[in-house]
Write a protein that holds these residues in place. Structure first.
Motif, PDB file in Angstrom:
ATOM      1  N   VAL A  19       0.832  -1.206   0.000  1.00  0.00           N
ATOM      2  CA  VAL A  19       0.000   0.000   0.000  1.00  0.00           C
ATOM      3  C   VAL A  19       0.866   1.256   0.000  1.00  0.00           C
ATOM      4  CG1 VAL A  19      -1.695   1.319   1.339  1.00  0.00           C
ATOM      5  CG2 VAL A  19      -1.961  -1.147   1.088  1.00  0.00           C
ATOM      6  N   ASN A  20       2.066   1.159   0.567  1.00  0.00           N
ATOM      7  CA  ASN A  20       2.945   2.321   0.697  1.00  0.00           C
ATOM      8  C   ASN A  20       3.796   2.616  -0.524  1.00  0.00           C
ATOM      9  OD1 ASN A  20       3.151   3.358   3.757  1.00  0.00           O
ATOM     10  ND2 ASN A  20       2.714   1.163   3.765  1.00  0.00           N
ATOM     11  N   LEU A  21       3.854   1.701  -1.493  1.00  0.00           N
ATOM     12  CA  LEU A  21       4.907   1.769  -2.491  1.00  0.00           C
ATOM     13  C   LEU A  21       4.713   2.812  -3.589  1.00  0.00           C
ATOM     14  CD1 LEU A  21       5.886  -1.991  -2.902  1.00  0.00           C
ATOM     15  CD2 LEU A  21       6.791  -0.252  -1.356  1.00  0.00           C
ATOM     16  N   ARG A  22       3.550   3.443  -3.653  1.00  0.00           N
ATOM     17  CA  ARG A  22       3.350   4.492  -4.651  1.00  0.00           C
ATOM     18  C   ARG A  22       2.768   5.778  -4.072  1.00  0.00           C
ATOM     19  NH1 ARG A  22       6.302   1.560  -6.392  1.00  0.00           N
ATOM     20  NH2 ARG A  22       6.371   0.458  -8.386  1.00  0.00           N
ATOM     21  N   ALA A  23       2.328   5.734  -2.815  1.00  0.00           N
ATOM     22  CA  ALA A  23       1.689   6.913  -2.220  1.00  0.00           C
ATOM     23  C   ALA A  23       2.635   8.113  -2.183  1.00  0.00           C
ATOM     24  CB  ALA A  23       1.199   6.586  -0.808  1.00  0.00           C
ATOM     25  N   VAL A  24       3.921   7.860  -1.923  1.00  0.00           N
ATOM     26  CA  VAL A  24       4.888   8.947  -1.847  1.00  0.00           C
ATOM     27  C   VAL A  24       5.033   9.650  -3.198  1.00  0.00           C
ATOM     28  CG1 VAL A  24       6.860   7.455  -2.341  1.00  0.00           C
ATOM     29  CG2 VAL A  24       7.202   9.553  -1.043  1.00  0.00           C
ATOM     30  N   VAL A  25       4.795   8.935  -4.294  1.00  0.00           N
ATOM     31  CA  VAL A  25       4.927   9.507  -5.632  1.00  0.00           C
ATOM     32  C   VAL A  25       3.635  10.178  -6.077  1.00  0.00           C
ATOM     33  CG1 VAL A  25       5.453   9.003  -8.047  1.00  0.00           C
ATOM     34  CG2 VAL A  25       6.646   7.766  -6.227  1.00  0.00           C
ATOM     35  N   GLY A  47      11.928   9.555   5.839  1.00  0.00           N
ATOM     36  CA  GLY A  47      12.154  10.411   4.672  1.00  0.00           C
ATOM     37  C   GLY A  47      10.949  11.266   4.339  1.00  0.00           C
ATOM     38  N   GLN A  48       9.759  10.700   4.453  1.00  0.00           N
ATOM     39  CA  GLN A  48       8.546  11.467   4.150  1.00  0.00           C
ATOM     40  C   GLN A  48       8.328  12.592   5.160  1.00  0.00           C
ATOM     41  OE1 GLN A  48       5.056   9.138   2.204  1.00  0.00           O
ATOM     42  NE2 GLN A  48       6.032   7.689   3.594  1.00  0.00           N
ATOM     43  N   LEU A  49       8.660  12.338   6.409  1.00  0.00           N
ATOM     44  CA  LEU A  49       8.511  13.383   7.424  1.00  0.00           C
ATOM     45  C   LEU A  49       9.519  14.506   7.220  1.00  0.00           C
ATOM     46  CD1 LEU A  49       7.873  11.374  10.719  1.00  0.00           C
ATOM     47  CD2 LEU A  49       6.270  12.870   9.513  1.00  0.00           C
ATOM     48  N   LEU A  50      10.767  14.154   6.958  1.00  0.00           N
ATOM     49  CA  LEU A  50      11.815  15.159   6.835  1.00  0.00           C
ATOM     50  C   LEU A  50      11.617  16.060   5.625  1.00  0.00           C
ATOM     51  CD1 LEU A  50      15.014  13.112   7.820  1.00  0.00           C
ATOM     52  CD2 LEU A  50      13.774  14.799   9.201  1.00  0.00           C
ATOM     53  N   ARG A  51      11.079  15.511   4.528  1.00  0.00           N
ATOM     54  CA  ARG A  51      10.981  16.340   3.320  1.00  0.00           C
ATOM     55  C   ARG A  51       9.917  17.423   3.427  1.00  0.00           C
ATOM     56  NH1 ARG A  51       8.290  13.235  -1.868  1.00  0.00           N
ATOM     57  NH2 ARG A  51       6.233  12.809  -0.998  1.00  0.00           N
ATOM     58  N   VAL A  52       8.977  17.285   4.361  1.00  0.00           N
ATOM     59  CA  VAL A  52       7.926  18.303   4.467  1.00  0.00           C
ATOM     60  C   VAL A  52       8.233  19.365   5.512  1.00  0.00           C
ATOM     61  CG1 VAL A  52       6.166  16.706   3.650  1.00  0.00           C
ATOM     62  CG2 VAL A  52       6.531  16.959   6.117  1.00  0.00           C
ATOM     63  N   VAL A  53       9.393  19.286   6.156  1.00  0.00           N
ATOM     64  CA  VAL A  53       9.741  20.305   7.154  1.00  0.00           C
ATOM     65  C   VAL A  53      10.883  21.190   6.676  1.00  0.00           C
ATOM     66  CG1 VAL A  53       8.911  18.906   9.083  1.00  0.00           C
ATOM     67  CG2 VAL A  53      11.314  18.734   8.383  1.00  0.00           C
ATOM     68  N   THR A  54      11.230  21.073   5.398  1.00  0.00           N
ATOM     69  CA  THR A  54      12.324  21.882   4.857  1.00  0.00           C
ATOM     70  C   THR A  54      11.809  22.881   3.838  1.00  0.00           C
ATOM     71  OG1 THR A  54      14.463  21.797   3.717  1.00  0.00           O
ATOM     72  CG2 THR A  54      12.805  20.203   3.029  1.00  0.00           C
ATOM     73  N   ASP A  55      12.511  24.001   3.717  1.00  0.00           N
ATOM     74  CA  ASP A  55      12.210  24.993   2.684  1.00  0.00           C
ATOM     75  C   ASP A  55      13.245  24.971   1.570  1.00  0.00           C
ATOM     76  OD1 ASP A  55       9.878  26.122   3.877  1.00  0.00           O
ATOM     77  OD2 ASP A  55      11.160  27.188   5.308  1.00  0.00           O
ATOM     78  N   GLY A  89       2.998  14.798   4.073  1.00  0.00           N
ATOM     79  CA  GLY A  89       3.553  14.197   5.280  1.00  0.00           C
ATOM     80  C   GLY A  89       2.674  13.155   5.934  1.00  0.00           C
ATOM     81  N   VAL A  90       1.367  13.210   5.708  1.00  0.00           N
ATOM     82  CA  VAL A  90       0.457  12.288   6.384  1.00  0.00           C
ATOM     83  C   VAL A  90       0.729  10.830   6.041  1.00  0.00           C
ATOM     84  CG1 VAL A  90      -1.313  12.380   4.574  1.00  0.00           C
ATOM     85  CG2 VAL A  90      -1.982  11.893   6.943  1.00  0.00           C
ATOM     86  N   TRP A  91       1.346  10.584   4.874  1.00  0.00           N
ATOM     87  CA  TRP A  91       1.563   9.201   4.429  1.00  0.00           C
ATOM     88  C   TRP A  91       2.700   8.522   5.172  1.00  0.00           C
ATOM     89  CZ3 TRP A  91      -2.705   8.223   2.212  1.00  0.00           C
ATOM     90  CH2 TRP A  91      -3.383   9.252   1.552  1.00  0.00           C
ATOM     91  N   ALA A  92       3.456   9.286   5.964  1.00  0.00           N
ATOM     92  CA  ALA A  92       4.478   8.670   6.811  1.00  0.00           C
ATOM     93  C   ALA A  92       3.839   7.763   7.869  1.00  0.00           C
ATOM     94  CB  ALA A  92       5.325   9.744   7.486  1.00  0.00           C
ATOM     95  N   LEU A  93       2.631   8.106   8.307  1.00  0.00           N
ATOM     96  CA  LEU A  93       1.934   7.275   9.289  1.00  0.00           C
ATOM     97  C   LEU A  93       1.622   5.899   8.720  1.00  0.00           C
ATOM     98  CD1 LEU A  93      -0.565   9.934  10.700  1.00  0.00           C
ATOM     99  CD2 LEU A  93       1.575   9.131  11.742  1.00  0.00           C
ATOM    100  N   LEU A  94       1.251   5.875   7.449  1.00  0.00           N
ATOM    101  CA  LEU A  94       0.942   4.598   6.796  1.00  0.00           C
ATOM    102  C   LEU A  94       2.177   3.707   6.731  1.00  0.00           C
ATOM    103  CD1 LEU A  94      -1.394   3.121   5.368  1.00  0.00           C
ATOM    104  CD2 LEU A  94      -0.607   4.126   3.223  1.00  0.00           C
ATOM    105  N   ALA A  95       3.327   4.298   6.465  1.00  0.00           N
ATOM    106  CA  ALA A  95       4.576   3.526   6.430  1.00  0.00           C
ATOM    107  C   ALA A  95       4.911   2.976   7.805  1.00  0.00           C
ATOM    108  CB  ALA A  95       5.715   4.394   5.904  1.00  0.00           C
TER     109      ALA A  95
END
Length: 421
Positions: free
Chosen positions: A13-19, A81-89, A161-167
């Motif tokens: 389920v997680n393998l395409r959500a990030v994309v 990785g999903q969490l870190l990418r949404v806290v950067t500018d 970022g919400v999809w990090a919970l699914l992972a």
């Protein structure tokens, strides 16, 4: 076995959500991080590059880390990785953290066909269908929900970022196995020190070219289809729903096609038929993207079920678990290197021309090469029978193959690539 199946499905389920979540919010991300069209093209290319680079390490990892522990590590890396990418500018940091998340997916992409072959040797098509169906559900959910979640929380960062919970949830079924001593790949068929080299086989290169060409279309669609529909007059939310429709309309076929591929005696009609359906959808998107949107999305979804078929074929072209993971790693790593050109070229051509005819033309050429490579992988054979295997006593068998040799058989449209190779 039920826990293993549940774990495989939840990981998938997680393998395409990030994309697909990024594809639905690409405009917002471009504005928020001040990305040019070319840099946005790089962002949509990161998945294929990450899958190529990190997927190639999986056979080495599998020989040293039990599969359950490797899956726990991969899903943990994906979540972080999903969490870190949404806290950067920073655009560079965003790309880097996206690559970190995708590294977890890359390892899992290669590992799952081997685990299916080991755990469900009598039902490879059905189980592959189940996990690719789960991938489709995850991709569709991310496409459809990313924009509403972003609007609800007032930021595109929440929508990604919400999809990090699914992972994080996907780690849970594997913890019992990971905490006890795991099982490595069995190598009863070959010497324990042997290594299968798909790069020296015609099957290996045929699978790599086929996987690469179908991935060019798949990742270009995930990265840019929502933008195409926005440009044709749809609202951002509707464009995201149409992108989700590519996977939603394909759900029954995502389960049916792999099971069918595992049972039919001739793969060629199935592969060419799916390729033709995808070609019709490209023509429709070029000439009537707004009026026929639902039809083109439906056909595109059906045509892209050639992806789970390719995963089944990887298992069918290997005799052993060792051969499966070697062929899977090679085909996906080299294939994704091919595929990395797709989203990047689409982004460059879109910015240069301001339209979609040129990008769709590139995808059509890739589809033609896909058809030729599909004919080659339809031929019966096993990678172990062709592979150069290095063991304790040196080379056991070698059958030379090159990308040029495979491209030479994929039809006249492959001539420029053949010359380059």
């Amino acid at each position: 076995m039920l826990l293993v199946l549940a774990g495989i499905v939840l990981v998938a389920v997680n393998l395409r959500a990030v994309v697909t979540s990024l594809g639905a919010l690409l405009d917002e991300v471009r504005d928020g991080l001040h990305l040019s069209g070319a840099v946005a093209g790089v962002v949509t290319t990161v998945p294929t590059i990450a899958f190529a680079v990190f997927g190639a390490t999986t056979p080495w990892l599998v020989r040293r880390v039990p599969p359950a522990r490797l899956l726990v590590a991969a899903m943990s890396v994906l979540a972080v990785g999903q969490l870190l990418r949404v806290v950067t500018d920073s655009p560079a940091a965003f790309i880097g953290f996206s690559a970190l998340a995708l590294a977890g997916i890359a390892v899992t992409n290669v590992l799952l066909p081997m685990m299916v072959k080991q755990s469900f040797p009598d039902r490879p098509g059905l189980v592959t269908g189940a996990y690719t169906l789960s991938m489709s559900v995850g991709a569709a959910a991310a496409s459809a929900a990313a924009v509403p979640v972003a609007h609800a929380f007032g930021s595109w960062r929440a929508g990604l970022g919400v999809w990090a919970l699914l992972a994080a949830v996907a780690v849970l079924p594997w913890l019992p196995s990971a905490l006890r001593r795991g099982q490595r790949i069995e190598r009863r068929e070959i010497h324990p020190s042997a290594r299968i080299r798909p790069a020296r086989t015609r099957i290996g290169w045929s699978m790599a070219v086929f996987f690469g060409m179908q991935s060019i279309g798949g990742y270009a669609v995930m990265g840019w289809l929502a933008q195409l529909f926005r440009d044709s007059g749809f609202t951002p939310s509707t464009a995201g729903l149409l992108l989700a429709g590519v996977t939603l309309f394909a759900l029954p076929f995502a389960l049916l096609m792999p099971a069918l591929a595992g049972r039919v005696r001739r793969l060629r009609p199935l592969i060419l038929g799916l390729t033709a359906v995808c070609g019709v959808s490209y023509v429709g998107l070029a000439i009537a993207p707004h009026a026929g949107a639902v039809l083109w999305v439906t056909l595109l979804g059906i045509g892209q079920t050639v992806f789970p078929v390719s995963l089944v074929v990887i298992g069918l072209r290997a005799r052993t678990a060792e051969g499966t993971v070697a062929l899977s790693a090679f085909a996906q790593s080299v294939g994704y290197l091919f595929a990395s050109l797709g989203p990047l070229l689409v982004g460059i051509l879109y910015e240069a021309t301001g339209g979609w005819l040129a990008p769709l033309g590139v995808l059509a050429v890739a589809l033609a090469i896909q058809a030729g490579a599909g004919v080659l992988i339809s031929r019966p054979g096993y990678v172990e029978d062709q592979a150069h295997v290095s063991g304790a006593n040196g080379p056991i068998e070698a059958v030379e193959a090159t990308p040029a040799a495979v491209l030479a058989e994929t039809g006249p449209l492959a001539a420029p690539l053949r010359e380059a190779a």
